[in-house]
Design a protein around this motif. Sequence first.
Motif, short mmCIF file in Angstrom:
data_model
loop_
_atom_site.label_atom_id
_atom_site.label_comp_id
_atom_site.label_asym_id
_atom_site.label_seq_id
_atom_site.Cartn_x
_atom_site.Cartn_y
_atom_site.Cartn_z
N TYR A 129 -5.11 38.59 17.04
CA TYR A 129 -6.47 38.34 17.54
C TYR A 129 -7.50 38.98 16.62
O TYR A 129 -8.51 38.36 16.27
CB TYR A 129 -6.64 38.86 18.96
N ALA A 130 -7.26 40.23 16.22
CA ALA A 130 -8.21 40.91 15.33
C ALA A 130 -8.35 40.18 14.01
O ALA A 130 -9.44 40.07 13.46
CB ALA A 130 -7.75 42.36 15.10
N HIS A 131 -7.23 39.66 13.49
CA HIS A 131 -7.29 38.92 12.23
C HIS A 131 -8.04 37.60 12.40
O HIS A 131 -8.81 37.19 11.53
CB HIS A 131 -5.88 38.68 11.70
N ALA A 132 -7.83 36.94 13.53
CA ALA A 132 -8.57 35.71 13.81
C ALA A 132 -10.06 35.99 13.92
O ALA A 132 -10.90 35.19 13.45
CB ALA A 132 -8.05 35.07 15.11
N LEU A 133 -10.41 37.12 14.52
CA LEU A 133 -11.83 37.48 14.65
C LEU A 133 -12.44 37.75 13.28
O LEU A 133 -13.61 37.42 13.03
CB LEU A 133 -11.96 38.71 15.56
N THR A 134 -11.66 38.34 12.38
CA THR A 134 -12.12 38.53 11.01
C THR A 134 -12.47 37.20 10.37
O THR A 134 -13.53 37.04 9.74
CB THR A 134 -11.04 39.24 10.17
N TRP A 135 -11.59 36.20 10.54
CA TRP A 135 -11.85 34.89 9.94
C TRP A 135 -13.02 34.18 10.62
O TRP A 135 -13.81 33.50 9.95
CB TRP A 135 -10.59 34.03 9.99
N ALA A 136 -13.14 34.34 11.92
CA ALA A 136 -14.29 33.74 12.62
C ALA A 136 -15.59 34.31 12.06
O ALA A 136 -16.58 33.59 11.86
CB ALA A 136 -14.18 34.01 14.11
N HIS A 137 -15.57 35.61 11.78
CA HIS A 137 -16.76 36.27 11.23
C HIS A 137 -17.06 35.77 9.82
O HIS A 137 -18.21 35.48 9.47
CB HIS A 137 -16.53 37.79 11.24
N ILE A 138 -16.02 35.62 8.99
CA ILE A 138 -16.22 35.14 7.62
C ILE A 138 -16.75 33.70 7.62
O ILE A 138 -17.67 33.36 6.86
CB ILE A 138 -14.91 35.24 6.82
N ILE A 139 -16.18 32.85 8.47
CA ILE A 139 -16.65 31.46 8.58
C ILE A 139 -18.13 31.45 8.92
O ILE A 139 -18.93 30.70 8.33
CB ILE A 139 -15.83 30.71 9.65
N TRP A 140 -18.52 32.29 9.88
CA TRP A 140 -19.93 32.36 10.29
C TRP A 140 -20.82 32.85 9.15
O TRP A 140 -21.90 32.29 8.91
CB TRP A 140 -20.05 33.27 11.51
N LEU A 141 -20.39 33.87 8.44
CA LEU A 141 -21.18 34.40 7.33
C LEU A 141 -21.43 33.34 6.26
O LEU A 141 -22.54 33.18 5.76
CB LEU A 141 -20.47 35.61 6.70
N TYR A 142 -20.36 32.61 5.90
CA TYR A 142 -20.49 31.59 4.86
C TYR A 142 -21.39 30.45 5.32
O TYR A 142 -22.13 29.87 4.52
CB TYR A 142 -19.10 31.07 4.47
N GLN A 143 -21.34 30.13 6.60
CA GLN A 143 -22.20 29.07 7.12
C GLN A 143 -23.68 29.42 6.98
O GLN A 143 -24.52 28.52 6.81
CB GLN A 143 -21.87 28.81 8.60
#
Length: 451
Positions: A129-143
């Motif tokens: 879950y923590a790793h998925a949250l990291t990717w969710a955050h990166i996706i949002w930053l790049y957007q």
Amino acid sequence: MFVNCFTNENIENSVNRFKNILRLKGFPIEKAQKDLDSILNISDADFQDYNDNRRQAILDFHLKNNSDYSKFIQKTHYNTWDEIPIMTKAELQKPLKERLSKGYKSSTVFVNKTSGSSGHPFIFAKDKYAHALTWAHIIWLYQQHGIDMNSSLEARFYGIPKDVVGYKKERLKDLLANRHRFDIFDLSESNLHKFLDLFKEKPFDYINGYTSSVVLFAKFLKEQNVVLKSVCPTLKICITTSEMLFEEDRELLKNQLGVIVVNEYGASELDVIAFENAKGEWLLNNKTLHVEVVGDHGFPLPNGKEGNIVITSLYNKAHPFIRYQIGDRGIIDEKSTARTPILKSLTGRTNDFAVLPSGKKVPALSFYYVTKSVIEDSGLVKEVKIIQKELSEFTIEYKAENELNQIQKQKIINAVETYLEKGLVITFERKDELERSKSGKLKQFTSQLDS
């Protein structure tokens, strides 16, 4: 002025393929994105409470479920957060199974190695879950900068393993993630010409990679009198990471690439720590992390004062990173708020290049791929430093309880020949302590050659 053209529907559709990859690997990306949306919607007035509650929750979890952390912290109660002991990388150089929380094992979590750029390599874990949250955050930053991780083609200036299995694995990941990886282990002029030819052929949307490698490519472009966007008109942005970006290098990149430059500061064991927004502010990640700047005794310094950066991972239950000293020094801007903390400056992780007898240039980060061959879960090698004495002579200084044996030394020599070139003279020196800079940082690579 940057305009965010993404609607919620467009964002959801644009990351479907990438989300499918994460989902197939067992990472709950939908829940992570939903939870991140909730965090983003917290009001300014309530954000400090959110941060305080998350810090206390992760601390309580590890005190209850992680015996190794309980031994380290010693007490079960502290009057203030500032009294909690600082974790260093040295404390984490022990077998991973000793550091995992109750209910987690290496087969059910995300496991990786740090780059060792600070000289303190170790293996770490994140729960899924923590790793998925990291990717969710990166996706949002790049957007926020118009990058769609599903469709935007990435020019990736990163390292790649040379062993057959590792190489094929990374190439498959690149294919699935819609990116082309450039070989930064060979930054010779002939290879840089090949880089340029690829930009003429492929519709890249953005560059992402180690600062020093991208800067070297920009210097080559200047010598060729080429602005990259003129030959690759689809290019929109350059994201630099892993190393310091100095202002003169930023100007060089802007001029020679012809696009905006966004600087990223992150750590593989944590998340993106700071990321530039459209205003050029280096926003600290306060969604999945808590970032502090502290003095030598571990107490927070006022904003505007330089100190050691320590970070708490707010969601990683598999492995504690609580008041974890990452090895860099920085300053938090005086105008920061609980909702919008800004990193004013950072000192750390500058990397040079090694020049080899053949004329090939390789970034110092290449030595991560050499030294990781002896980064074992046992934590045998505590610290590593590589010194280039002459064009073909390198000394590997290391801190370890015992001397490396001949098999281990040969393993490193073989890795040197794989990642750098053959014919280099490698000597090994075991030391009780490795020499550090005045600021206390251990620079993993140093060249003693004249410029």
